[in-house]
Design a protein around this motif. Structure first.
Motif, PDB file in Angstrom:
ATOM      1  N   GLY A  84       8.914  20.886 -61.358  1.00 28.52           N
ATOM      2  CA  GLY A  84      10.013  19.773 -61.527  1.00 28.52           C
ATOM      3  C   GLY A  84      10.900  19.783 -60.187  1.00 28.52           C
ATOM      4  N   TYR A  85      10.499  20.719 -59.317  1.00 31.86           N
ATOM      5  CA  TYR A  85      11.565  20.910 -58.150  1.00 31.86           C
ATOM      6  C   TYR A  85      11.164  19.954 -56.933  1.00 31.86           C
ATOM      7  CZ  TYR A  85      13.157  25.197 -60.233  1.00 31.86           C
ATOM      8  OH  TYR A  85      13.734  26.133 -60.847  1.00 31.86           O
ATOM      9  N   ARG A  86      12.048  19.190 -56.430  1.00 32.44           N
ATOM     10  CA  ARG A  86      11.857  18.367 -55.336  1.00 32.44           C
ATOM     11  C   ARG A  86      11.725  19.065 -53.828  1.00 32.44           C
ATOM     12  NH1 ARG A  86      15.457  15.635 -58.677  1.00 32.44           N
ATOM     13  NH2 ARG A  86      15.509  13.461 -59.011  1.00 32.44           N
ATOM     14  N   LEU A  87      10.489  18.846 -53.433  1.00 29.62           N
ATOM     15  CA  LEU A  87      10.359  19.359 -51.853  1.00 29.62           C
ATOM     16  C   LEU A  87      10.374  18.105 -50.832  1.00 29.62           C
ATOM     17  CD1 LEU A  87       7.516  21.746 -52.856  1.00 29.62           C
ATOM     18  CD2 LEU A  87      10.196  22.341 -52.625  1.00 29.62           C
ATOM     19  N   TYR A  88      11.289  18.358 -49.829  1.00 25.98           N
ATOM     20  CA  TYR A  88      11.662  17.418 -48.762  1.00 25.98           C
ATOM     21  C   TYR A  88      10.655  18.044 -47.549  1.00 25.98           C
ATOM     22  CZ  TYR A  88      15.243  15.217 -51.626  1.00 25.98           C
ATOM     23  OH  TYR A  88      15.707  14.668 -52.599  1.00 25.98           O
ATOM     24  N   SER A  89       9.895  17.203 -46.916  1.00 31.10           N
ATOM     25  CA  SER A  89       9.153  17.193 -45.644  1.00 31.10           C
ATOM     26  C   SER A  89      10.018  17.003 -44.387  1.00 31.10           C
ATOM     27  CB  SER A  89       7.944  16.345 -45.729  1.00 31.10           C
ATOM     28  OG  SER A  89       8.238  15.190 -45.484  1.00 31.10           O
ATOM     29  N   GLU A  90       9.426  17.384 -43.293  1.00 31.43           N
ATOM     30  CA  GLU A  90      10.046  17.083 -42.152  1.00 31.43           C
ATOM     31  C   GLU A  90      10.264  15.643 -42.101  1.00 31.43           C
ATOM     32  OE1 GLU A  90      11.309  19.047 -39.750  1.00 31.43           O
ATOM     33  OE2 GLU A  90      10.615  20.871 -40.347  1.00 31.43           O
ATOM     34  N   GLU A  91       9.438  14.567 -42.328  1.00 29.37           N
ATOM     35  CA  GLU A  91       9.644  13.277 -42.566  1.00 29.37           C
ATOM     36  C   GLU A  91      10.802  12.722 -43.280  1.00 29.37           C
ATOM     37  OE1 GLU A  91       6.778  15.118 -42.794  1.00 29.37           O
ATOM     38  OE2 GLU A  91       5.788  14.686 -40.784  1.00 29.37           O
ATOM     39  N   ASP A  92      10.919  13.514 -44.378  1.00 28.73           N
ATOM     40  CA  ASP A  92      11.746  12.985 -45.212  1.00 28.73           C
ATOM     41  C   ASP A  92      13.095  13.248 -44.712  1.00 28.73           C
ATOM     42  OD1 ASP A  92      10.203  12.250 -47.305  1.00 28.73           O
ATOM     43  OD2 ASP A  92      10.034  14.333 -48.092  1.00 28.73           O
ATOM     44  N   LEU A  93      13.303  14.265 -43.946  1.00 31.69           N
ATOM     45  CA  LEU A  93      14.424  14.750 -43.217  1.00 31.69           C
ATOM     46  C   LEU A  93      14.827  13.671 -42.200  1.00 31.69           C
ATOM     47  CD1 LEU A  93      14.548  18.336 -42.809  1.00 31.69           C
ATOM     48  CD2 LEU A  93      15.729  17.158 -44.602  1.00 31.69           C
ATOM     49  N   GLU A  94      13.836  13.228 -41.643  1.00 34.34           N
ATOM     50  CA  GLU A  94      14.008  12.089 -40.334  1.00 34.34           C
ATOM     51  C   GLU A  94      14.498  10.731 -40.829  1.00 34.34           C
ATOM     52  OE1 GLU A  94      10.058  11.917 -38.418  1.00 34.34           O
ATOM     53  OE2 GLU A  94      10.384  13.698 -37.354  1.00 34.34           O
ATOM     54  N   GLN A  95      13.990  10.453 -42.273  1.00 34.92           N
ATOM     55  CA  GLN A  95      14.447   9.243 -42.790  1.00 34.92           C
ATOM     56  C   GLN A  95      15.792   9.560 -43.287  1.00 34.92           C
ATOM     57  OE1 GLN A  95      11.585   7.161 -45.100  1.00 34.92           O
ATOM     58  NE2 GLN A  95      12.965   6.545 -46.755  1.00 34.92           N
ATOM     59  N   LEU A  96      16.170  10.706 -43.768  1.00 40.55           N
ATOM     60  CA  LEU A  96      17.563  10.859 -44.245  1.00 40.55           C
ATOM     61  C   LEU A  96      18.397  10.675 -43.193  1.00 40.55           C
ATOM     62  CD1 LEU A  96      19.839  11.923 -46.451  1.00 40.55           C
ATOM     63  CD2 LEU A  96      19.074  14.229 -45.853  1.00 40.55           C
ATOM     64  N   GLN A  97      18.172  11.297 -41.948  1.00 35.99           N
ATOM     65  CA  GLN A  97      18.814  11.064 -40.678  1.00 35.99           C
ATOM     66  C   GLN A  97      19.195   9.671 -40.482  1.00 35.99           C
ATOM     67  OE1 GLN A  97      17.390  11.647 -36.879  1.00 35.99           O
ATOM     68  NE2 GLN A  97      18.687  13.046 -36.215  1.00 35.99           N
ATOM     69  N   GLN A  98      18.021   8.930 -40.571  1.00 35.53           N
ATOM     70  CA  GLN A  98      18.285   7.384 -40.228  1.00 35.53           C
ATOM     71  C   GLN A  98      19.270   6.716 -41.390  1.00 35.53           C
ATOM     72  OE1 GLN A  98      15.151   5.010 -38.670  1.00 35.53           O
ATOM     73  NE2 GLN A  98      16.619   6.044 -37.326  1.00 35.53           N
ATOM     74  N   ILE A  99      18.851   7.122 -42.524  1.00 35.13           N
ATOM     75  CA  ILE A  99      19.964   6.563 -43.496  1.00 35.13           C
ATOM     76  C   ILE A  99      21.597   6.780 -43.165  1.00 35.13           C
ATOM     77  CG2 ILE A  99      20.631   6.873 -46.031  1.00 35.13           C
ATOM     78  CD1 ILE A  99      17.572   7.617 -46.681  1.00 35.13           C
ATOM     79  N   LEU A 100      21.578   8.153 -43.045  1.00 30.01           N
ATOM     80  CA  LEU A 100      23.319   8.547 -42.560  1.00 30.01           C
ATOM     81  C   LEU A 100      23.752   7.802 -41.198  1.00 30.01           C
ATOM     82  CD1 LEU A 100      22.763  12.117 -43.518  1.00 30.01           C
ATOM     83  CD2 LEU A 100      23.708  10.488 -44.684  1.00 30.01           C
ATOM     84  N   PHE A 101      22.803   7.702 -40.463  1.00 31.88           N
ATOM     85  CA  PHE A 101      23.067   6.941 -39.076  1.00 31.88           C
ATOM     86  C   PHE A 101      23.732   5.486 -39.616  1.00 31.88           C
ATOM     87  CE2 PHE A 101      20.494   9.618 -35.907  1.00 31.88           C
ATOM     88  CZ  PHE A 101      21.612  10.069 -35.364  1.00 31.88           C
ATOM     89  N   PHE A 102      22.892   4.912 -40.536  1.00 36.32           N
ATOM     90  CA  PHE A 102      23.017   3.626 -40.969  1.00 36.32           C
ATOM     91  C   PHE A 102      24.449   3.642 -41.707  1.00 36.32           C
ATOM     92  CE2 PHE A 102      18.762   1.847 -40.258  1.00 36.32           C
ATOM     93  CZ  PHE A 102      19.002   1.076 -39.230  1.00 36.32           C
ATOM     94  N   LYS A 103      24.705   4.511 -42.358  1.00 33.77           N
ATOM     95  CA  LYS A 103      25.634   4.604 -43.316  1.00 33.77           C
ATOM     96  C   LYS A 103      27.081   4.870 -42.579  1.00 33.77           C
ATOM     97  CE  LYS A 103      26.671   6.975 -47.801  1.00 33.77           C
ATOM     98  NZ  LYS A 103      27.967   7.501 -47.541  1.00 33.77           N
TER      99      LYS A 103
END
Length: 251
Positions: free
Chosen positions: A37-56
């Protein structure tokens, strides 16, 4: 490389709860979940997180960020360039406000005079100027195009168009509690919606059709209007449109 939730939280400097919240919203779901049940984030997920935080950082709501990044018109590199432009503009506004603040300090000390206008230079209380431009680029183009075509119709033409859409909605509403969105019946019904949009509102690609379905659940205005035909219809249509797009793309 895959990262666990705590590793991402430590790397980025946000809380684990925030990452869980983004997952619950469907804004950022991890690439993998282990058997434990552990979440594992990929490099692509990190890139999307970066986009989210820029918009935020630019003042966008999470709902609007989700709508933008799920838009069929969304392009990551173009978004980064646009975000840079927005941040440069924000930097300019902040520099103006800092200059006004410095002047005000000197004015308070009696070192300079300030006009009333000068006291408020740099302030801007208008609606988020970045959001409107971004929504026009990524979020609302299909809707705007549809509205322009509607404006050209006669009253009788609008009535006929509305009756046709009403029939399609009612047919889908009658199916939503009986069959799955991927069923032949639902797919035949959603194809009528795809054909209806293309016949009356311009060229809807399969990806644009899928993106529109995602907006049905991401934008409460769509959800509220569609769910008048039955609770959960917007979600049902979204899934049916997604399956329709993926199936026809494969073939």
């Amino acid at each position: 490389m895959n990262y666990k939730v705590k590793e991402v939280a430590d790397l980025v400097g946000i809380s684990i709860r925030t990452l869980h919240h983004y997952d619950e919203l469907g804004l950022l779901s991890p690439a993998k979940i282990t058997e434990a049940g552990y979440r594992l984030y990929s490099e692509e997920d990190l890139e999307q997180l970066q986009q989210i935080l820029f918009f935020k950082e630019l003042g966008f709501s999470l709902k609007n960020i989700k709508e933008i990044i799920n838009s069929p018109n969304f392009d990551r590199e173009e978004a980064l360039l646009q975000q840079r432009k927005f941040l440069q503009e924000k930097k300019r506004r902040l520099e103006n406000m800092i200059e006004t603040l410095d002047k005000t300090i000197k004015y308070t000390r009696g070192e300079i005079n300030m006009s009333d206008r000068e006291k408020f230079e740099g302030f801007d209380f208008s609606k988020n100027p970045y959001e409107q431009e971004a929504r026009e680029k990524w979020g609302d183009q299909a809707v705007d195009q549809a509205n322009k075509k509607l404006e050209k119709l006669t009253a009788e033409g609008k009535k006929e168009l509305g009756n046709e859409a009403d029939e399609i909605y009612r047919n889908l509403a009658a199916l939503k509690d009986k069959v799955s969105p991927a069923s032949p019946e639902a797919q035949a019904a959603i194809k009528k919606w795809f054909d209806y949009l293309n016949s009356n509102f311009g060229d809807y690609s399969l990806q644009a059709f899928k993106g529109l379905g995602q907006m049905y659940v991401a934008d409460e205005r769509f959800t509220r209007n569609i769910d008048q035909y039955g609770d959960g219809l917007a979600k049902f249509m979204c899934k049916a449109m997604e399956f329709f797009t993926d199936s026809n793309t494969r073939t």
